[in-house]
Write an enzyme that holds these catalytic residues in place. Structure first.
Site, PDB file in Angstrom:
ATOM      1  NE  ARG A   1      18.068  48.999 -27.431  1.00  0.00           N
ATOM      2  CZ  ARG A   1      19.287  49.453 -27.283  1.00  0.00           C
ATOM      3  NH1 ARG A   1      19.631  50.634 -27.758  1.00  0.00           N
ATOM      4  NH2 ARG A   1      20.194  48.739 -26.665  1.00  0.00           N
TER       5      ARG A   1
ATOM      6  CE  LYS B   1      17.781  29.475  -7.905  1.00  0.00           C
ATOM      7  NZ  LYS B   1      18.324  29.847  -6.590  1.00  0.00           N
TER       8      LYS B   1
ATOM      9  CE  LYS C   1      16.389  21.388  -6.525  1.00  0.00           C
ATOM     10  NZ  LYS C   1      16.053  22.766  -6.917  1.00  0.00           N
TER      11      LYS C   1
ATOM     12  CD  GLU D   1      18.615  20.888  -1.999  1.00  0.00           C
ATOM     13  OE1 GLU D   1      18.754  21.985  -2.540  1.00  0.00           O
ATOM     14  OE2 GLU D   1      17.529  20.465  -1.544  1.00  0.00           O
TER      15      GLU D   1
ATOM     16  CG  ASP E   1      21.080  24.039  -0.376  1.00  0.00           C
ATOM     17  OD1 ASP E   1      21.495  24.854  -1.212  1.00  0.00           O
ATOM     18  OD2 ASP E   1      20.004  24.175   0.242  1.00  0.00           O
TER      19      ASP E   1
END
Lengths: 280, 280, 280, 280, 280, 280
Positions: free
Chosen positions: D98, D133, D165, D196, D217
């Site tokens: 597993r 992420k 940013k 950004e 962005d």
């Protein structure tokens, strides 16, 4: 299969506490290149456990140590039995000696005591099971030692068995029926639900609530017999509390299915085992 | 002072083995917000040890648990004594219960047994010392428990004391004089040199070699007395081997300075202590 | 109760991989002493999970960060919902941002997907349960997220449930009766015994062997219905295999007790949640 | 090269959560000495990743397991493909099953999804890059899976790339020029500086400030095209925000150099892979 | 912000090696309840670094120790300066003493030596940067100490900067153009590409290949000047090799942008700092 | 014997800080399958230490690296000496290079400096001993390097030697006699008791108290000579404070038994050693 990371971690803790600063005696007196061999020698009768841990201790001390097991966990041994040999650098054998013995002596002590309890109930239908009264950090090892001694394991921890005790009822302000229902609703369906009771009324309430297992806590033999007559075949019955070698057979003969006993782990003493070292 | 990282690590191992999957019973039955209080209750007479570890277990389970000690390590206690209280979330008290008891029962068991040995030699000049026959992972805790019971510590590990045994001599092919000289030349000057002997000839050889401490291994009382007459004032004399409660006073009365005893750690049994939980 | 050491360890891994070399942008651009505040803002509808982990991430980054939860795990949320606020040093908020979002987005994604499955079988008697198909290192967290979404947990691991599969029978060369008997003899009595079958003959064999739970693997609806008619009330019946949102209600309506579904953990996607940062 | 200690640590976490109490089913049913073999079988089309982790899982479970890879990371596979075989003790194969599948299914899921995005922009000059992420604890593994799928990596963490940013500007109360200058002054000279922006004015300001990379962005295609006409050749242009399989090609065709996409890691689902076990 | 887990781990290692068996002197001589205070006293002129680590050492030894910083990292100090005070249990202060001094003395030694190098090139345009020649386990701390001394950091590790050396070219059998192209194709776009050269031909090849940074290895001053005249404004130029306090200014005056120097970390010596302990 | 877990832990920290994100240059430029060989080349005269650590670094990077030592710790080496070779994957050699050099350069630096101090007192009866002024995390390694340089070790930590300093007396409000008695009563009998004094009165008081070792702190040569005339043969005499290469022989010639010197660890600089890499 490899030992678990947790057991490897315990071995690491053990070696750190004995060897963090090296072995100042051997390093001073024994040549680094000297080879030796050793025998793990049993000095009292008992049942073995922990040999794989001893082997892992050797490997953790020095990959050059060759361990050969001559017996296996669960085997009864008599004084004089050589259960393993070690060959390799003399300094490494001496560095591993105390730690490997400390492991195997304690675990064999548990297996030995368990075997006595198991022998005492031989032929009755009862199964001896352990408890969570284990040495912190040692649970998996001690539960394996109980199995080596012929006992069985109760739950490993608070997550793999439901056991509703007086404290739960008192704190939750619930009766047995409510608590069993709550457990059925919330706990994984793979777990049986066990309820601790101290009276026959408790036995009846637990049965009515659909408990799978009833723990009969500190009951006298008469009450155990009545509990069996009430509940046998409807739930597993587990006797607990005050289980001694003297008394366990009479408890088993009441017809309970299981007898749980903390003493096999919390009050076992070391089996006498030593390491005999030889020049080669 | 904070507990050592090693003890914190042992507590983490212990909680992982009991709580890695949570407490399925309490989580099912007891409301998350319910508060409770508990008392750590002694049920057999003994000497306390490990209270700081129990406190740390509580903190590791839930920072919201408030521990209050009502007694301290080394204190003799009678059945019925409440030695600490805990207040906080009911689930957290139940989650901590078994682990904290497992610690304090085992350590108090060691302190209790040590105190019996120490009492047995009261008034003689001998000092009871422990050995390295401790539970792997527990050395610092068990040595502290020995001190709590009135005993003293021998070396902690293979690095903070020189102890030349038969194995060293046999493997190195050296006599005592050579081995002591090698230890003096190589080991830190902060350490005394101890030599294990099994005969009076060994005592004399160790003295001649300038040993600071002579370990008298498994000697009969007569031989111990002779060893004392030969060596007292010239080296510390430590008796070892077969030390039981029955025999220890006669050993002490031979005049040895130290008596080392593995049983206080490897064969202590748990002191009976429980947790009583109450609603608030 | 504190987070487990395992979860703390996972948080430590996560912060190490994002912050081991510091935050070179914030350190260059933002004054060390600047304070800020932030809001955890939901951007898609879903069910929350992992808020306690997010709080622990903040504490692990900087003890000076103040986390305030405005919602709780298991709560359905709409876009625009602010579910927590953070106040403290600006650099620390930015350092924690990505890691805390990564945790809470994934766990809320699982809770959200679970809630959809649970809603789909509402009113049937079936219980949705998870599997061991979880992200390695995340099992306890993901199983808690399943509970937050209204699902239930199957066994946590290979030790807290007996599940006899085809592989076991094939490898052991045993029939179901033999395997169940072996499990009863060896496994803790606290665990139910589950058997995986693929046919009605299997259902009957499992019943005859006394299995507590029967896993009905990849059966068509008709066969599920027959299995229910054979076994209901005699064993718990768990449907498994190919469980999708489209099909789950018809499976539930066959009358099975449990439906296990790997997708809720292995194929959940992140819930859209962001951190809005403000000057103070 | 060995796997990193961090990945070994993640494997240890994973095995602890599945095997800390052993495998109660296999231990009950399957003889300890039984040997078996197994095949890692692909059941859906995809791209492989994580085979080295699966091999390491086997080694961590039992050194006696022999893993043989029949394919390699980055390779496209069709249903029915056997990508590796395992031989060794049957219990060990089942114990590893597993966990190794959980690793390789998730990582192959990421590689598979990445490969779809990469295929969608084939022939344009744009490079698909990942984000931070990622699943906490899995960053290095997931970034390797992105590479296996044909994607490229953006920065690994907050220390190996400067990305200014809106939050940085707002909190610092600085314009782009000031922030870029601060980054140049403080950050290692080995790192490029990325800014950004959300508007063409931002593009111009970033260019004027000397940014090496400009993150565009959430811009519409028209604005992206204008940004390219303004800045191409003067800075690298990276499109970000709302990148889907449907839309990515049109984004790439605007002429941007890079397209970053969180979905390839945060919203990949498991590739269907199973373990077929055979007697030997 | 909290110290990183890695630094906490190093502190734990350090305390384990000094305190694993307790402090046998203080425990024997000083009452457990005695309070004291102490001053961290500078005895040689220098630049401070590591005060936050010293504070963390105190907290790791005893949460009851109160640390108050009276100076900050990067601050030049003269003999006699008291840079921090500690108050709390006397035993705990003595237990922390050596470890906290060992940290702060070494890190301040690095800051002090760095400051000398930085002062030597003051007014030239060159920036002093460190190397990866740091004490294993200490990289983040030592790089922070370099910053405290006014220096700048080169890449932290092998992952956050591309540096193509002779070895790479020789092993890969590639010229500079090929290697730079390979780096551009494979490495994250956030990293600059640096090439090490030993000749002016190398400088020209690196420029032609589009290198962002050229490391001028072990060049004489004349060659450095020529390299500057060839490449200034087209790539950053970093001088390296044989950088001493005597020679560094003449290197800087050639017009290079950066000078990297291993000595500031691998050959710094401890700054003389002591702990003065007082009764309260 | 295996390296200790603590040293393995330090190596893991070191590799994590250099390789956590891989080696972006080698991974981009050098084929994964390319083999190479390398030589560890000494470039300055010195004494070797840490070769076993370097070997362990190689094994931790890649089990496929073959290390062959051509010299051993404690051996004096001249520039040009090749002290070890490495063979294996080119990427792995480059990945291990900096970390293994950082270890062996620092440890050889300590051995080299120690050897200079030891040479300076050759023929006097004095023994050079180290202190606890070691690099945190490195104590065991640095103490081994001191031995490699011909020096001896003082106590390893606060638990394996009693050293009563002025601070102890001042804080405890005790005279030397009281403190020595307390140490005798409480500390393990395996440890000698050392007392630090700054005057001849202190020497006499320490002798009267039965100290085993007297640390003569910062005494002028005349006073050292007088201390020797008072105490020689009655206690070991250890000179400390302001020990430089210029002054150490005159200190030794006063007749002290031991000279302790912090500089050999806290102010050693790296020995110049490099890795030469070749194609195969």
């Amino acid at each position: 299969m490899n030992l678990s990371r947790a057991v490897e971690g315990l071995i690491a803790l053990a070696l750190a506490e004995d060897l963090a600063q090296g072995d100042v005696t051997s390093d001073s007196v024994i040549p680094a290149t000297l080879a030796a061999r050793a025998e793990v020698l049993v000095k009292s009768p008992g049942v073995l456990a922990g040999l794989d841990v001893a082997e892992a201790v050797c490997a953790a001390v020095d990959k050059a140590l060759a361990w050969q097991a001559l017996a296996s966990d669960g085997q009864p041994v008599a004084p004089g039995a050589v259960v393993a040999t070690i060959a390799g650098p003399a300094r490494s054998i001496l560095a591993a000696e105390r730690t490997l013995l400390n492991f195997v002596q304690r675990l064999s002590g548990i297996a030995t005591l368990t075997a006595r309890y198991v022998a005492a109930i031989e032929g009755t239908g009862a199964r001896l099971v352990d408890t969570r009264k284990t040495t912190p950090g040692w649970r998996a090892l001690e539960k394996a030692a109980v199995r080596a001694g012929g006992g069985h394991n109760h739950r490993f921890n608070l997550g793999d068995g439901v056991l509703i005790k007086d404290n739960h009822l008192a704190l939750a302000g619930q009766d047995i029926a409510g608590a069993v229902a709550a457990a059925r609703a919330n706990a994984p369906h793979t777990l049986r639900v066990e309820v601790e009771v101290e009276s026959l009324a408790g036995v009846r309430a637990a049965l009515a609530a659909g408990a799978d297992i009833i723990l009969l806590d500190n009951m006298a033999l008469d009450m155990l017999r009545e509990a069996v007559s009430i509940a046998t075949g409807k739930a597993l019955l587990e006797a607990s509390g005050g289980i001694t070698l003297d008394r366990i057979r009479s408890v088993a003969e009441t017809g309970v299915d299981l007898i749980s006993c903390g003493a096999v782990t919390h009050s076992a003493t070391a089996l006498d085992i030593s390491l005999e070292v030889y020049t080669v």
